[in-house]
Motif scaffolding. Structure first.
Motif, PDB file in Angstrom:
ATOM      1  N   PRO A  96       0.803  -1.226   0.000  1.00  0.00           N
ATOM      2  CA  PRO A  96       0.000   0.000   0.000  1.00  0.00           C
ATOM      3  C   PRO A  96       0.836   1.277   0.000  1.00  0.00           C
ATOM      4  N   LEU A  97       2.130   1.161   0.288  1.00  0.00           N
ATOM      5  CA  LEU A  97       2.993   2.339   0.260  1.00  0.00           C
ATOM      6  C   LEU A  97       3.522   2.651  -1.140  1.00  0.00           C
ATOM      7  N   VAL A  98       3.287   1.734  -2.082  1.00  0.00           N
ATOM      8  CA  VAL A  98       3.703   1.955  -3.469  1.00  0.00           C
ATOM      9  C   VAL A  98       2.475   2.432  -4.246  1.00  0.00           C
ATOM     10  N   PRO A  99       2.453   3.703  -4.616  1.00  0.00           N
ATOM     11  CA  PRO A  99       1.265   4.231  -5.293  1.00  0.00           C
ATOM     12  C   PRO A  99       1.137   3.710  -6.729  1.00  0.00           C
ATOM     13  N   ILE A 100      -0.099   3.496  -7.143  1.00  0.00           N
ATOM     14  CA  ILE A 100      -0.370   3.108  -8.522  1.00  0.00           C
ATOM     15  C   ILE A 100      -0.504   4.393  -9.334  1.00  0.00           C
ATOM     16  N   PRO A 101       0.285   4.545 -10.398  1.00  0.00           N
ATOM     17  CA  PRO A 101       0.146   5.748 -11.231  1.00  0.00           C
ATOM     18  C   PRO A 101      -1.286   5.877 -11.764  1.00  0.00           C
ATOM     19  N   ASP A 102      -1.772   7.095 -11.820  1.00  0.00           N
ATOM     20  CA  ASP A 102      -3.163   7.330 -12.222  1.00  0.00           C
ATOM     21  C   ASP A 102      -3.489   6.755 -13.595  1.00  0.00           C
ATOM     22  N   ASP A 103      -2.573   6.907 -14.574  1.00  0.00           N
ATOM     23  CA  ASP A 103      -2.868   6.403 -15.910  1.00  0.00           C
ATOM     24  C   ASP A 103      -2.917   4.876 -15.926  1.00  0.00           C
ATOM     25  N   TYR A 104      -2.082   4.235 -15.123  1.00  0.00           N
ATOM     26  CA  TYR A 104      -2.107   2.771 -15.035  1.00  0.00           C
ATOM     27  C   TYR A 104      -3.364   2.291 -14.299  1.00  0.00           C
ATOM     28  N   ARG A 105      -3.763   3.010 -13.255  1.00  0.00           N
ATOM     29  CA  ARG A 105      -4.994   2.667 -12.534  1.00  0.00           C
ATOM     30  C   ARG A 105      -6.194   2.733 -13.488  1.00  0.00           C
ATOM     31  N   ARG A 106      -6.259   3.798 -14.286  1.00  0.00           N
ATOM     32  CA  ARG A 106      -7.362   3.953 -15.248  1.00  0.00           C
ATOM     33  C   ARG A 106      -7.352   2.800 -16.256  1.00  0.00           C
TER      34      ARG A 106
END
Length: 133
Positions: A96-106
């Motif tokens: 959970p400390l490694v953020p998912i990039p917004d474009d990859y999440r989308r």
């Protein structure tokens, strides 16, 4: 039913060039969904009338998020990054400390939505077939 032919064409077009085991697994699951829906309908048509309890489980949507066309194109993300929708890429973000990039999440959400569309179509086929009986 064209499930077997569809499966082999997809293996030829997607799996052999990429040598992607996650894609092969996804195609096996998709073929299983198609055969399951058809099997349930065949069973219903072949039985005597009367009440029936029916429990049908669909494994998808599940990684790898690799819906076939036309379902993939229904949710275009425009993502062009280095990650795909398979387990190896997704698992990089289990911490959970490694953020998912917004474009990859989308991109993942769009692929997931495509997977939902595949299952929704098969559930619709099943319900339509049941209503016709």
């Amino acid at each position: 039913m064209l499930t077997g032919a569809f499966f082999m064409l997809e293996v030829y077009d997607r799996v052999l060039p990429s040598r992607s085991m996650p894609t092969l697994i996804g195609l096996v699951v998709l073929a299983g969904i198609l055969f399951s829906a058809q099997g349930v309908l065949d069973w219903i048509r072949g039985r005597d009338s009367g009440p029936v309890f029916l429990f049908v489980h669909y494994f998808d949507p599940h990684w790898p998020y690799d819906p076939p066309e036309p379902h993939r194109s229904l949710f275009p993300s425009g993502y062009a990054g280095p990650l795909d929708a398979g387990y190896d890429s997704i698992s990089r973000f289990q911490d959970p400390l490694v953020p998912i990039p917004d474009d990859y999440r989308r991109f993942l959400i769009d692929r997931y939505d495509g997977e939902i569309a595949v299952v929704d179509l098969q559930i619709g086929r099943l319900l339509d077939g049941l209503a016709a009986e």
